[in-house]
Design an enzyme around this catalytic site. Structure first.
Site, PDB file in Angstrom:
ATOM      1  N   GLU A  45      40.112  -3.964  66.866  1.00  0.00           N
ATOM      2  CA  GLU A  45      39.237  -4.980  67.451  1.00  0.00           C
ATOM      3  C   GLU A  45      39.742  -6.367  67.040  1.00  0.00           C
ATOM      4  OE1 GLU A  45      35.103  -4.311  66.601  1.00  0.00           O
ATOM      5  OE2 GLU A  45      34.469  -6.190  67.554  1.00  0.00           O
ATOM      6  N   ASN A  96      32.000  -5.142  69.123  1.00  0.00           N
ATOM      7  CA  ASN A  96      31.082  -6.233  69.427  1.00  0.00           C
ATOM      8  C   ASN A  96      31.804  -7.427  70.059  1.00  0.00           C
ATOM      9  OD1 ASN A  96      29.079  -4.659  68.270  1.00  0.00           O
ATOM     10  ND2 ASN A  96      29.157  -5.678  66.282  1.00  0.00           N
ATOM     11  N   ASN A 100      30.001  -2.174  75.107  1.00  0.00           N
ATOM     12  CA  ASN A 100      29.964  -1.680  73.728  1.00  0.00           C
ATOM     13  C   ASN A 100      28.563  -1.815  73.156  1.00  0.00           C
ATOM     14  OD1 ASN A 100      31.374  -1.027  71.041  1.00  0.00           O
ATOM     15  ND2 ASN A 100      30.302  -2.938  70.554  1.00  0.00           N
ATOM     16  N   GLU A 101      28.046  -0.735  72.601  1.00  0.00           N
ATOM     17  CA  GLU A 101      26.767  -0.745  71.875  1.00  0.00           C
ATOM     18  C   GLU A 101      25.722  -1.622  72.551  1.00  0.00           C
ATOM     19  OE1 GLU A 101      27.492  -1.482  67.657  1.00  0.00           O
ATOM     20  OE2 GLU A 101      28.480   0.456  67.456  1.00  0.00           O
ATOM     21  N   TYR A 137      28.555   5.262  61.390  1.00  0.00           N
ATOM     22  CA  TYR A 137      29.274   5.001  60.135  1.00  0.00           C
ATOM     23  C   TYR A 137      28.478   5.623  59.001  1.00  0.00           C
ATOM     24  CZ  TYR A 137      32.032   1.726  62.870  1.00  0.00           C
ATOM     25  OH  TYR A 137      32.867   1.167  63.816  1.00  0.00           O
ATOM     26  N   GLU A 139      33.646   5.423  67.687  1.00  0.00           N
ATOM     27  CA  GLU A 139      33.601   4.680  66.411  1.00  0.00           C
ATOM     28  C   GLU A 139      33.028   5.603  65.357  1.00  0.00           C
ATOM     29  OE1 GLU A 139      32.102   0.699  66.081  1.00  0.00           O
ATOM     30  OE2 GLU A 139      32.646   0.251  68.163  1.00  0.00           O
ATOM     31  N   GLN A 162      38.320   1.451  61.721  1.00  0.00           N
ATOM     32  CA  GLN A 162      39.332   1.037  62.660  1.00  0.00           C
ATOM     33  C   GLN A 162      40.703   1.418  62.086  1.00  0.00           C
ATOM     34  OE1 GLN A 162      38.668  -2.901  64.292  1.00  0.00           O
ATOM     35  NE2 GLN A 162      36.467  -2.592  64.440  1.00  0.00           N
TER      36      GLN A 162
HETATM   37  O1  AHR Z   1      33.787  -1.400  64.054  1.00  0.00           O
HETATM   38  C1  AHR Z   1      33.015  -2.492  63.675  1.00  0.00           C
HETATM   39  C2  AHR Z   1      31.823  -2.723  64.600  1.00  0.00           C
HETATM   40  O2  AHR Z   1      30.919  -1.662  64.462  1.00  0.00           O
HETATM   41  C3  AHR Z   1      32.109  -2.757  66.069  1.00  0.00           C
HETATM   42  O3  AHR Z   1      32.497  -4.015  66.511  1.00  0.00           O
HETATM   43  C4  AHR Z   1      30.784  -2.385  66.677  1.00  0.00           C
HETATM   44  O4  AHR Z   1      30.914  -1.744  67.911  1.00  0.00           O
HETATM   45  C5  AHR Z   1      30.132  -1.524  65.617  1.00  0.00           C
HETATM   46  O5  AHR Z   1      28.837  -1.935  65.356  1.00  0.00           O
END
Ligand code: AHR
Length: 508
Positions: free
Chosen positions: A31, A76, A176-177, A248, A296, A356
């Site tokens: 990103e 994001n 995205n999200e 995450y 992700e 990432q």
């Molecule tokens: O990977 C970091 C961030 O985590 C990304 O930009 C977003 O999509 C997620 O919240």
């Protein structure tokens, strides 16, 4: 001192197959965030950089991980991205405020440069379109720029910018999200569902060969999960191929025993999303399955405080250090467990991106001020799974002893998945002993494969769960176990407490 031993017994049969592994399950993500692009993959002037300014030492590490697809440019970031700022003569590209990370974006790297970087890294691009501040027309323009041969406004713009051949990008994320209130251009489920469906419809008119990913929930804890998936897919079902998943993990409570059980959360997240996709399919009397793109996933929590300080108190820097989690040994075990969980669902999880790849919650780091590139602890389980976890996932018949955890109740001592590579005539067993104090006696019946012999048993273990790597010290690195035997169609071993194991068997 290890307590009473645990036990895991499994039967693997070459005819009991769950699914081929889609190699894109070993994808990753870059990103425009922190030092991922600038100072990460791109650093003109660095002695290791090539004629385009790409760091070849970083490319070598990416190649070693064997990453077939890389999501780009966000995240994001994409929800405020004006792609045309990042193409054409570099001296004309504007500086812009990136609202997602409160940084300044120089636009010196854009889709043209990134698609060349992906080629150099033996990878391909998974592109995301901006459905935050932009919409259908802009997504179409970008697709035309990237994939249409020539003779139209945007394809000719690409040619004029020096790229005669289209980039041929196959996989596209529809925003995205978009369920997240933090997202610039955040939408309700019906707003997003309608916009994503109409964008997808138009994109497939331009290039019917593209595969499209509809945004799922940002994580399992979102209050709108899983209604978000149900409602948005009702709008997008006819036009999309995948729904995205993000999550995450982290040891926020400091309880390592519980932390190592968090892969069970990923497992139930995946199962719920599969059920939701199948519910929508049934409701639509549909024929196709919507598969999952877990685009992700990783451990992310170490850098939270530092990031809040940078964004709140020192905004608008160029590529500040953000999300620079330094991973320890237990994080590597969790990454191993998450990989096993993804592979166990290879019949429906077709793509996944370790988020990432470089500097930002990443397996690969580059030291600041042009220093070395190095491997974090999580690099190794990813490398092993990506190298040896390709082929066919076998249905496991598996019995593991269990142990108690505070938050997750009773969980298995060992999590494992086995992959049969018919072409290479190899069987790989990936296993994590997630107890902190038990040796686990391991046995697998592999008689159906005929003659077999051990290639090697790779192990990642460390007496200190908090051990970390740095550019000068690789404290956490794989070694080889000599406690494993393959004899008479049986594999036996001892899996040490808190260990990642890769048992490789040749089927001769
Ligand atoms: O990977 C970091 C961030 O985590 C990304 O930009 C977003 O999509 C997620 O919240």
């Amino acid at each position: 001192m290890a307590e009473k031993n645990g036990q895991i017994k499994m039967v693997l049969d070459k005819d009991y197959r769950l699914s081929e592994v889609d190699e894109r399950i070993f994808g990753s993500f870059i990103e425009h965030l922190g030092r991922a692009v600038y100072d990460g993959i791109y650093q003109p002037g660095n002695p290791n950089s090539d004629e385009m300014g790409f760091r070849t030492d970083v490319i070598d590490l990416v190649k070693e991980l064997n990453v077939p697809i890389v999501r780009y440019p966000g995240g994001n970031f994409v929800s405020g991205f004006r792609w045309e700022d990042s193409v054409g003569p570099r001296d004309k590209r504007p500086e812009r405020l990136d609202l997602a990370w409160r940084s300044t974006e120089s636009n010196q790297i854009g889709i043209g440069e990134f698609s060349k970087w992906a080629k150099k890294a033996d990878s391909s691009v998974m592109m995301a379109v901006n459905l935050g501040t932009r919409g259908i027309q802009d997504a179409c323009n970008l697709l035309e720029y990237c994939n249409h041969p020539s003779g139209t406004r945007y394809s000719d713009m690409r040619v004029a910018n020096g790229d005669k051949d289209p980039y041929g990008i196959k996989v596209w994320c529809l925003g995205n999200e978009m369920d997240g209130p933090w997202q610039v251009g955040h939408k309700t489920m019906d707003e997003y569902g309608r916009l994503a469906a109409e964008t997808a419809k138009a994109m497939k008119l331009i290039d019917p060969s593209v595969e499209l990913v509809s945004c799922g929930s940002s994580n399992i804890q979102m209050p709108t999960f899983p209604q978000w998936e149900a409602t948005t897919l009702e709008h997008t079902y006819d036009y999309v191929d995948y729904v995205s998943m993000h999550n995450y993990y982290g040891n926020r409570s400091g309880d390592s025993n519980d932390y190592l059980a968090q892969s069970d959360d990923m497992d139930s997240f995946i199962k719920t999303v599969i059920s939701t996709c199948d519910f929508v399919k049934a409701k639509k009397r549909g024929k196709k399955d919507i598969n999952l793109s877990f685009d992700e996933w990783n451990v992310w929590f170490h850098s939270d405080e530092a990031d809040a300080d940078t964004m709140d108190n020192h905004p608008w820097q160029h590529h500040p250090a953000l999300l620079e989690d330094v991973y320890n040994f237990e994080d590597a075990l969790v990454v191993g467990l998450l990989l096993i969980t993804l592979l166990k669902h290879a019949d429906r999880v077709k793509m996944a991106c370790l988020a990432q790849l470089v500097n930002v919650i990443a397996p690969i780091m580059t030291d600041k001020n042009g220093g070395k590139a190095w491997r974090q602890t999580i690099y190794f389980p990813f490398m092993h799974a990506s190298k040896y976890g390709r082929g066919t996932v076998l249905v496991p018949s598996l019995h593991s002893t269990k142990h108690d955890t505070k938050e997750h109740g009773e969980v298995t001592d060992v999590e494992s998945v086995s992959v049969y590579n018919e072409e290479k005539k190899e069987l790989t067993i990936l296993a994590v002993n997630r107890t902190l104090d038990k040796n686990v006696e391991f046995s697998a019946d592999i008689r159906s494969f005929g003659d077999s012999k051990l290639i090697e048993h790779l192990v990642l273990e460390n007496s200190d769960l908090k051990a970390v790597n740095s550019s000068s010290d690789e404290k956490v690195a794989p070694s080889t176990s000599n406690e494993t035997k393959v004899d008479g169609g049986e594999v036996t071993s001892v899996l040490h407490p808190a260990s990642w194991n890769v048992i490789r068997i040749s089927l001769v």
